[in-house]
Enzyme design. Structure first.
Site, short mmCIF file in Angstrom:
data_model
loop_
_atom_site.label_atom_id
_atom_site.label_comp_id
_atom_site.label_asym_id
_atom_site.label_seq_id
_atom_site.Cartn_x
_atom_site.Cartn_y
_atom_site.Cartn_z
CG ASP A 72 -0.24 0.01 2.53
OD1 ASP A 72 0.79 -0.69 2.65
OD2 ASP A 72 -0.69 0.69 3.46
CD GLU A 130 4.29 0.48 6.82
OE1 GLU A 130 5.12 0.67 7.73
OE2 GLU A 130 4.00 1.37 5.99
#
Lengths: 358, 358
Positions: A72, A130
């Site tokens: 991400d 994350e």
């Protein structure tokens, strides 16, 4: 969109996966593409949980290394699609995610496909969420549902480390320090007690605080104790009855959370201190034999990591872990995020040199 | 709703006009009722502008006194309709507006109807929007459209003064004091500059500040310099680049706005100071012959007024002005707002004794 062909170069792969937007919460398209590619590789056992994908060799080697990267990014700000740019004669891939951390993921994907016979068993992990609350992090979920997948003798996070090896990380503690007073109309201030004025010594102590430099296993960690937010007051004509100072303590991995909390309470003795969040740091773990071999093979100087990263997760499980990835961490989240092409290639070669040699 | 019959007692009138809600912006019903009653009185010339009503005697007396009161209240909080209550054996009218300042308005209305032949000419003013922005205040509007109506030798505001005479008022200045820094990730605090830490000396100086007591024309005004709000910070992991402290200086009426600003800048020398609002105070004006006669007639001890009130408006126009009204100012805006019945009667008698005697 070009297909995610893992025989392409890691630089080409960087551009392709950066051009598939995957802001936290929206990783599915990229996760699907990765899953399709690695599932086709016969030398890997693949497991998927949501948008987290784990791919493992099963060669029965004496040692296993975990190599992980999050897929991400923080929100895009006009910096996708990517571009090839040149800065002072050096070639870069520019765009969201190039540094944090899709160039690292690209290198991992390429090597996952290529290294069917590495000298150690490898557990590859690509995970979601994350960049947001730790509760949402794909590794938090995986540690709950499949803790066995974290087993290993050494772990490498592909977080940007400017091509160097960054060992361990500082711990992180946030606390709210409060002062209380008594409200009154400010035309009759003597009837009240000013909570903002009472906060003066808190700011004085923080301003005068001298952070430590702490050597841990040969790396020097810089600490820091800072006010990150302050808030107080009711209205322009009211003596305030509450002031809150949020402090953030970054502490060397030689100190555990209890010691860190105790230190903050000592510095701010006499004030109400509420710890709202704390995460232990990670020791660099570079004295492990596998770590020494890794350092020798990639030929990179070890440095301390200041920011908290998921290496701390592995460290807490007893797995020595380091950050090793292309890109300057100062450019992570930056609108001009960009990664040097030469660093992508260097990290790819470094990892290959270590993992392929037998 | 009982009719607003001005032959009722001022205590009865207090209950009736408190039971007509008139939160700032919603004064029309009450203003209509007042206008209807005073327009019927032959000894008064009546002028209306929005919900502000001015009623004047035209007896050709050598002197004219302005007597004013606002008809709006702060929001109701379950404290309307009013009740008659007893606290420690003393009778009160309880409810929103009883203190601030409908009991004062009730006394004024009763005397406006009764005193058809006072010893001085009287200009009665009942006005809207006192409890909100000064821009909206009925007197601000009136001073722009009909400044001639403010002409007078003395003015009495019926603001609650616990039945005493409160002379003049302190001035009021608000300023924003700013510190600037440089943002950085809090894991690498040494790259940034912490604006909140830089605010430490601001709070220290305010905490150490010793406010003056200043005698002006025999009354002692207490000053005050306070932080009323503080705000700084970006996120829990960012070194803050801005901190703002809002300070409120209440200054004796012997000091003008320029002197007040200069004082605040001296105290906070070295910091960015932006004055955002300032209003001069009002000298008590009790040395005026008419003021001396008033004090003698009502038999009340003069005291200083700390909070800023509309007396400052008259003072600025050269009209000595005092506050004189029933009710404890500490109970203004309070959910248990209540006025002693005996104080309503005492203020009525005090004003009558002075205005009716000839």
């Amino acid at each position: 969109m070009p297909a995610l062909d893992l025989s392409l170069s890691s630089v080409e792969l960087t551009r392709i996966i950066c051009d598939i937007p995957s802001v936290s919460g929206d990783e599915k398209t990229l996760a699907d593409a990765i899953f399709a590619q690695v599932s086709a590789l016969e030398h890997l056992d693949v497991y998927r949980d949501g948008d987290t994908i784990v791919a493992r060799t099963r060669l029965g080697r004496a040692q296993r290394v975990v190599i992980a990267g999050h897929i991400d990014t923080v929100p895009i700000n006009g910096n996708v699609p990517t571009k090839d740019i040149d800065v002072d004669g050096e070639a870069y891939v520019w765009g969201r995610g190039t540094v944090d951390m899709k160039a690292g993921v690209a290198v991992q994907l390429k090597l996952a496909a290529e290294l069917s016979d590495p000298r150690v068993d490898i557990t590859w992990m690509w995970y979601d969420h994350e960049e947001v609350d730790a509760d949402l992090n794909g590794l938090t979920r995986l540690a709950r549902t499949r803790p066995d997948l974290f087993a290993g003798d050494f772990a490498i996070l592909g977080e940007p480390s400017d091509g160097a090896v960054e060992g361990g990380c500082n711990g992180n503690l946030r606390a709210i320090v409060r002062t209380h007073g008594v409200r009154a109309h400010s035309a009759r201030a003597w009837i009240g007690e000013n909570a903002i004025h009472k906060a003066a010594p808190i700011l004085e102590r923080l301003a005068a605080y001298e952070p430590r430099d702490v050597a841990v296993e040969g790396l020097v960690y810089r600490e820091g104790l800072n006010a990150v937010r302050i808030n107080g007051g009711v209205a322009g004509n009211v003596i305030p009855d509450l002031c809150e100072v949020e402090v953030n303590y970054r502490f060397a991995p030689s100190r555990d959370v209890a010691e860190a909390e105790s230190h903050v309470r000592d510095v701010l003795a006499g004030f109400e201190v509420e710890v709202v969040d704390a995460a232990a740091g990670a020791r660099p773990g570079l004295d492990a034999p596998l770590a020494q071999e890794f350092l020798a093979a990639v030929g990179a100087e070890p440095r301390p990591k200041y920011g908290w990263t998921d290496v701390a997760r592995f460290s807490a499980l007893g797995v020595p872990a380091v950050n090793y990835g292309p890109g300057d961490p100062h450019l992570a989240h930056h609108d001009e995020e960009r990664v040097p092409v030469a660093q992508i290639e260097a990290v790819e070669q470094g990892l290959r040199a270590w993992l392929a040699s037998s």
